[in-house]
Scaffold this motif. Structure first.
Motif, PDB file in Angstrom:
ATOM      1  N   ALA A  92       0.829  -1.194   0.000  1.00 48.91           N
ATOM      2  CA  ALA A  92       0.000   0.000   0.000  1.00 48.91           C
ATOM      3  C   ALA A  92       0.868   1.250   0.000  1.00 48.91           C
ATOM      4  O   ALA A  92       2.021   1.215   0.441  1.00 48.91           O
ATOM      5  N   ALA A  93       0.287   2.351  -0.466  1.00 52.67           N
ATOM      6  CA  ALA A  93       1.008   3.617  -0.542  1.00 52.67           C
ATOM      7  C   ALA A  93       0.126   4.771  -0.114  1.00 52.67           C
ATOM      8  O   ALA A  93      -1.090   4.751  -0.339  1.00 52.67           O
ATOM      9  N   VAL A  94       0.749   5.757   0.494  1.00 55.95           N
ATOM     10  CA  VAL A  94       0.083   6.998   0.853  1.00 55.95           C
ATOM     11  C   VAL A  94       0.946   8.132   0.331  1.00 55.95           C
ATOM     12  O   VAL A  94       2.132   8.201   0.648  1.00 55.95           O
ATOM     13  N   ALA A  95       0.346   9.017  -0.481  1.00 67.01           N
ATOM     14  CA  ALA A  95       1.094  10.159  -0.996  1.00 67.01           C
ATOM     15  C   ALA A  95       1.274  11.178   0.116  1.00 67.01           C
ATOM     16  O   ALA A  95       0.373  11.383   0.921  1.00 67.01           O
ATOM     17  N   GLY A  96       2.437  11.809   0.138  1.00 66.97           N
ATOM     18  CA  GLY A  96       2.724  12.778   1.174  1.00 66.97           C
ATOM     19  C   GLY A  96       1.659  13.836   1.273  1.00 66.97           C
ATOM     20  O   GLY A  96       1.230  14.389   0.276  1.00 66.97           O
TER      21      GLY A  96
ATOM     22  N   GLY B  28      -6.968   7.747  21.314  1.00 68.30           N
ATOM     23  CA  GLY B  28      -6.057   8.825  20.935  1.00 68.30           C
ATOM     24  C   GLY B  28      -6.128   9.217  19.472  1.00 68.30           C
ATOM     25  O   GLY B  28      -5.584  10.259  19.091  1.00 68.30           O
ATOM     26  N   HIS B  29      -6.782   8.405  18.650  1.00 66.39           N
ATOM     27  CA  HIS B  29      -6.914   8.729  17.234  1.00 66.39           C
ATOM     28  C   HIS B  29      -8.155   9.583  16.990  1.00 66.39           C
ATOM     29  O   HIS B  29      -9.178   9.427  17.662  1.00 66.39           O
ATOM     30  N   ASP B  30      -8.055  10.476  15.987  1.00 69.69           N
ATOM     31  CA  ASP B  30      -9.160  11.395  15.732  1.00 69.69           C
ATOM     32  C   ASP B  30      -9.708  11.306  14.313  1.00 69.69           C
ATOM     33  O   ASP B  30     -10.641  12.012  13.961  1.00 69.69           O
ATOM     34  N   THR B  31      -9.128  10.466  13.502  1.00 72.48           N
ATOM     35  CA  THR B  31      -9.512  10.367  12.089  1.00 72.48           C
ATOM     36  C   THR B  31      -9.921   8.933  11.783  1.00 72.48           C
ATOM     37  O   THR B  31      -9.245   7.988  12.211  1.00 72.48           O
ATOM     38  N   PHE B  47     -14.240   6.738   2.122  1.00 65.13           N
ATOM     39  CA  PHE B  47     -14.117   8.122   2.576  1.00 65.13           C
ATOM     40  C   PHE B  47     -13.434   8.177   3.921  1.00 65.13           C
ATOM     41  O   PHE B  47     -13.171   7.155   4.557  1.00 65.13           O
ATOM     42  N   GLN B  48     -13.148   9.422   4.323  1.00 63.21           N
ATOM     43  CA  GLN B  48     -12.444   9.677   5.583  1.00 63.21           C
ATOM     44  C   GLN B  48     -13.147  10.801   6.332  1.00 63.21           C
ATOM     45  O   GLN B  48     -13.588  11.785   5.726  1.00 63.21           O
ATOM     46  N   CYS B  91     -12.583  -0.498   8.714  1.00 60.46           N
ATOM     47  CA  CYS B  91     -12.429   0.833   9.290  1.00 60.46           C
ATOM     48  C   CYS B  91     -10.976   0.979   9.731  1.00 60.46           C
ATOM     49  O   CYS B  91     -10.380   0.019  10.254  1.00 60.46           O
ATOM     50  N   ALA B  92     -10.422   2.139   9.523  1.00 58.47           N
ATOM     51  CA  ALA B  92      -9.062   2.421   9.981  1.00 58.47           C
ATOM     52  C   ALA B  92      -9.054   3.748  10.709  1.00 58.47           C
ATOM     53  O   ALA B  92      -9.736   4.691  10.288  1.00 58.47           O
ATOM     54  N   SER B  93      -8.317   3.820  11.798  1.00 51.26           N
ATOM     55  CA  SER B  93      -8.208   5.096  12.503  1.00 51.26           C
ATOM     56  C   SER B  93      -6.755   5.568  12.490  1.00 51.26           C
ATOM     57  O   SER B  93      -5.825   4.771  12.349  1.00 51.26           O
ATOM     58  N   SER B  94      -6.593   6.860  12.639  1.00 53.26           N
ATOM     59  CA  SER B  94      -5.263   7.457  12.625  1.00 53.26           C
ATOM     60  C   SER B  94      -5.328   8.831  13.273  1.00 53.26           C
ATOM     61  O   SER B  94      -6.411   9.311  13.627  1.00 53.26           O
ATOM     62  N   LEU B  95      -4.173   9.435  13.396  1.00 52.00           N
ATOM     63  CA  LEU B  95      -4.104  10.839  13.800  1.00 52.00           C
ATOM     64  C   LEU B  95      -4.158  11.680  12.526  1.00 52.00           C
ATOM     65  O   LEU B  95      -3.583  11.294  11.505  1.00 52.00           O
ATOM     66  N   VAL B  96      -4.798  12.819  12.583  1.00 49.78           N
ATOM     67  CA  VAL B  96      -4.926  13.650  11.389  1.00 49.78           C
ATOM     68  C   VAL B  96      -3.552  14.002  10.851  1.00 49.78           C
ATOM     69  O   VAL B  96      -2.635  14.351  11.599  1.00 49.78           O
ATOM     70  N   GLY B  97      -3.399  13.886   9.527  1.00 49.74           N
ATOM     71  CA  GLY B  97      -2.140  14.221   8.892  1.00 49.74           C
ATOM     72  C   GLY B  97      -1.046  13.202   9.090  1.00 49.74           C
ATOM     73  O   GLY B  97       0.095  13.427   8.702  1.00 49.74           O
ATOM     74  N   SER B  98      -1.400  12.051   9.683  1.00 49.07           N
ATOM     75  CA  SER B  98      -0.381  11.041   9.984  1.00 49.07           C
ATOM     76  C   SER B  98      -0.861   9.673   9.532  1.00 49.07           C
ATOM     77  O   SER B  98      -1.192   8.806  10.343  1.00 49.07           O
ATOM     78  N   ALA B  99      -0.890   9.482   8.223  1.00 46.75           N
ATOM     79  CA  ALA B  99      -1.370   8.209   7.693  1.00 46.75           C
ATOM     80  C   ALA B  99      -0.513   7.053   8.172  1.00 46.75           C
ATOM     81  O   ALA B  99      -0.975   5.910   8.236  1.00 46.75           O
ATOM     82  N   GLU B 100       0.736   7.351   8.519  1.00 44.34           N
ATOM     83  CA  GLU B 100       1.613   6.273   8.967  1.00 44.34           C
ATOM     84  C   GLU B 100       1.176   5.694  10.301  1.00 44.34           C
ATOM     85  O   GLU B 100       1.668   4.647  10.716  1.00 44.34           O
ATOM     86  N   THR B 101       0.249   6.344  10.972  1.00 46.60           N
ATOM     87  CA  THR B 101      -0.234   5.833  12.257  1.00 46.60           C
ATOM     88  C   THR B 101      -1.505   5.001  12.092  1.00 46.60           C
ATOM     89  O   THR B 101      -2.105   4.601  13.063  1.00 46.60           O
TER      90      THR B 101
END
Lengths: 113, 113
Positions: A92-96, B28-31, B47-48, B91-101
């Motif tokens: 999988a990939a996520v664009a910056g 702790g995740h918001d997205t 969607f997100q 479903c996936a959760s993450s911190l906003v702006g941090s797809a790596e989480t």
């Protein structure tokens, strides 16, 4: 737009043999890259991820992957597979700057006793 | 620390009905992001949600809608179900702006008859 290509839909390999699962990506911007594993009737588990820095990334269960920017590849490797590695693997990939994750179509790894 | 949870685990509906799937994010995740995984395919981004608003959307019709609550949990609604909506919904959760989480839940398997 980004895309992820997994070249092999199925990979059979004997137990204790090495394996490589191939993944190529395309993106007009820098990307984060991931490998996930999915066991039958389960969700996705993160194996490893490349964000920046060292191009060789080590993950769980003895897996590793190497980011190759010039070849736009992120192949997954394991030196010796076990029966328990039988599963489907997704690159999988996520664009910056974005959070939409683009997945490949998956590779089914079948470990043969 | 509880990870991402989804309910129900399985669901059977008939064509034309409506369905609601639920997701609670990792602490702790918001997205929250939703994905559809058809049989034999990789997950596709639906969607997100962040701050109770839809921030990004994939190539899915308006029959697919969602909601995020103040506690960051989320719902996915699908109206006028079609046979082709049968899939595993992740479903996936993450911190906003941090797809790596991003962490994935176990999924809800929907069967439309």
């Amino acid at each position: 737009a980004q895309s992820v290509t997994q070249l092999d839909s199925q990979v059979p390999v004997f137990e204790e043999a090495p394996v490589e699962l191939r993944c190529n990506y395309s993106s007009s911007v820098s990307v984060y890259l991931f490998w996930y594993v999915q066991y039958p009737n389960q969700g996705l588990q993160l194996l490893l991820k490349y964000l920046s820095g060292s191009t060789l990334v080590k993950g769980i269960n003895g897996f590793e992957a190497e980011f190759n920017k010039s070849q736009t590849s992120f192949h997954l490797r394991k030196p010796s597979v076990h029966i328990s590695d039988t599963a489907e693997y997704f690159c999988a990939a996520v664009a910056g700057g974005y959070q939409k994750v683009t997945f490949g179509t998956g590779t089914k790894l079948q470990v043969i006793p | 620390d509880a990870g991402v949870t989804q309910s129900p685990t399985h669901l059977i509906k008939t064509r034309g009905q409506q369905v609601t799937l639920r997701c609670s994010p990792k602490s702790g995740h918001d997205t929250v992001s939703w994905y559809q995984q058809a049989l034999g395919q990789g997950p596709q981004f639906i969607f997100q949600y962040y701050e109770e608003e839809e921030r990004q959307r994939g190539n899915f019709p308006d029959r697919f809608s969602g909601h995020q609550f103040p506690n960051y949990s989320s719902e996915l609604n699908v109206n006028a179900l079609l046979l082709g909506d049968s899939a595993l919904y992740l479903c996936a959760s993450s911190l906003v702006g941090s797809a790596e989480t991003q962490y994935f839940g176990p999924g809800t398997r929907l069967l439309v008859l």
